[in-house]
Motif scaffolding. Structure first.
Motif, PDB file in Angstrom:
ATOM      1  N   SER A 255       0.843  -1.195   0.000  1.00  0.00           N
ATOM      2  CA  SER A 255       0.000   0.000   0.000  1.00  0.00           C
ATOM      3  C   SER A 255       0.877   1.243   0.000  1.00  0.00           C
ATOM      4  O   SER A 255       2.009   1.213   0.456  1.00  0.00           O
ATOM      5  N   GLY A 256       0.345   2.316  -0.535  1.00  0.00           N
ATOM      6  CA  GLY A 256       1.030   3.596  -0.507  1.00  0.00           C
ATOM      7  C   GLY A 256       2.030   3.778  -1.622  1.00  0.00           C
ATOM      8  O   GLY A 256       2.246   2.899  -2.460  1.00  0.00           O
ATOM      9  N   LYS A 257       2.662   4.960  -1.616  1.00  0.00           N
ATOM     10  CA  LYS A 257       3.687   5.314  -2.602  1.00  0.00           C
ATOM     11  C   LYS A 257       4.817   6.013  -1.876  1.00  0.00           C
ATOM     12  O   LYS A 257       4.641   6.560  -0.808  1.00  0.00           O
ATOM     13  N   GLY A 258       5.988   6.007  -2.500  1.00  0.00           N
ATOM     14  CA  GLY A 258       7.140   6.661  -1.903  1.00  0.00           C
ATOM     15  C   GLY A 258       8.239   5.671  -1.607  1.00  0.00           C
ATOM     16  O   GLY A 258       8.278   4.571  -2.172  1.00  0.00           O
TER      17      GLY A 258
ATOM     18  N   LEU B 243      -0.762   3.027   8.742  1.00  0.00           N
ATOM     19  CA  LEU B 243      -0.202   4.301   9.199  1.00  0.00           C
ATOM     20  C   LEU B 243       0.833   4.860   8.229  1.00  0.00           C
ATOM     21  O   LEU B 243       0.935   6.080   8.048  1.00  0.00           O
ATOM     22  N   LEU B 244       1.608   4.007   7.581  1.00  0.00           N
ATOM     23  CA  LEU B 244       2.685   4.473   6.709  1.00  0.00           C
ATOM     24  C   LEU B 244       2.238   4.769   5.283  1.00  0.00           C
ATOM     25  O   LEU B 244       2.921   5.486   4.554  1.00  0.00           O
ATOM     26  N   ALA B 245       1.114   4.204   4.870  1.00  0.00           N
ATOM     27  CA  ALA B 245       0.688   4.300   3.469  1.00  0.00           C
ATOM     28  C   ALA B 245       0.629   5.724   2.908  1.00  0.00           C
ATOM     29  O   ALA B 245       0.944   5.923   1.736  1.00  0.00           O
TER      30      ALA B 245
ATOM     31  N   ALA C 222       4.541   0.670   1.620  1.00  0.00           N
ATOM     32  CA  ALA C 222       4.656  -0.318   2.694  1.00  0.00           C
ATOM     33  C   ALA C 222       4.281  -1.695   2.149  1.00  0.00           C
ATOM     34  O   ALA C 222       3.198  -1.870   1.580  1.00  0.00           O
ATOM     35  N   ILE C 223       5.175  -2.661   2.326  1.00  0.00           N
ATOM     36  CA  ILE C 223       4.998  -4.002   1.777  1.00  0.00           C
ATOM     37  C   ILE C 223       5.202  -5.028   2.886  1.00  0.00           C
ATOM     38  O   ILE C 223       6.172  -4.945   3.645  1.00  0.00           O
TER      39      ILE C 223
ATOM     40  N   HIS D 106       9.855  -7.386  -8.280  1.00  0.00           N
ATOM     41  CA  HIS D 106       8.482  -7.414  -8.798  1.00  0.00           C
ATOM     42  C   HIS D 106       7.866  -6.017  -8.797  1.00  0.00           C
ATOM     43  O   HIS D 106       7.169  -5.630  -9.738  1.00  0.00           O
ATOM     44  N   PHE D 107       8.115  -5.262  -7.725  1.00  0.00           N
ATOM     45  CA  PHE D 107       7.555  -3.920  -7.615  1.00  0.00           C
ATOM     46  C   PHE D 107       8.487  -2.850  -8.189  1.00  0.00           C
ATOM     47  O   PHE D 107       8.219  -1.660  -8.042  1.00  0.00           O
TER      48      PHE D 107
END
Length: 198
Positions: A7-10, A32-34, A39-40, A69-70
């Motif tokens: 989830s999320g970006k960065g 919280l970090l998303a 966050a994986i 993969h990501f």
């Protein structure tokens, strides 16, 4: 097949769960970090909903497979207990791909008295699950101090029970579990990555 949640970006943060647990233990952190980070979390081989045989060395390689993969070049790695063992090995083997480490309750590898500091009686649990079955193990594991929660967060106890009920005990049922050699003090001294130990 690995179960993965992202989830999320960065900047990337990879979460590695501890023994007998799975990625759901990190759901609050992922939420919280998303807003600020990618966050994986993943179920290590043989835990939660991932297939395969538990193998710490393969867990190390699986982190790399997930990052590839990501299309992520490097990441912060957060490991809890046995997951900290995986995170340390990843950081030693793939230094250029680690931005920092967070180790929550890491095993005492590399210390002179590490053998005396084993906190989980794995061999006792192995005998228990083989002689009395998985439910007997789950009852005893639920009483271990590592499984006690000191939180009032709603749903936390139910979540821990759900995670424990999914643990298939494949590593306890293996005839010869695959264990990597312990890290040495020299391995740890050569690690030049910003590290937070909890």
């Amino acid at each position: 097949t690995l179960r993965v949640r992202s989830s999320g970006k960065g900047a990337a943060v990879v979460f590695v769960h501890g023994w007998a647990l799975d990625l759901d233990m990190w759901q609050a952190q992922l939420n919280l970090l998303a807003p600020w980070y990618r966050a994986i979390a993943f179920d290590r081989r043989g835990f939660g909903f991932s297939s395969g045989i538990p193998d710490i060395e393969q867990d190390v390689e699986d982190i790399g497979r997930l990052l590839d993969h990501f299309d992520i070049s490097h990441a912060a790695i957060v490991g809890m207990s046995q997951g900290a063992r995986v995170a340390l090995r990843w950081a030693i083997k793939y230094r250029q791909r680690v931005s920092c480490l967070v180790l929550d309750a890491p095993p005492a590898e590399g210390l002179p008295n590490a053998a005396e500091l084993q906190e989980i009686p794995i061999e006792d649990y192995r005998k228990l699950v083989r002689n009395q079955g998985i439910e007997a193990f789950r009852r005893r594991w639920a009483q271990h101090s590592f499984m006690r929660l000191y939180t009032t967060a709603p749903g936390a106890r139910l979540l821990v029970q759900e995670i424990a009920s999914r643990y298939p005990a494949r590593d306890l049922l293996m005839d010869e579990p695959t264990l990597p050699p312990d890290l040495t003090a020299r391995d740890l001294q050569e690690l030049k990555v910003p590290t937070l130990i909890l």
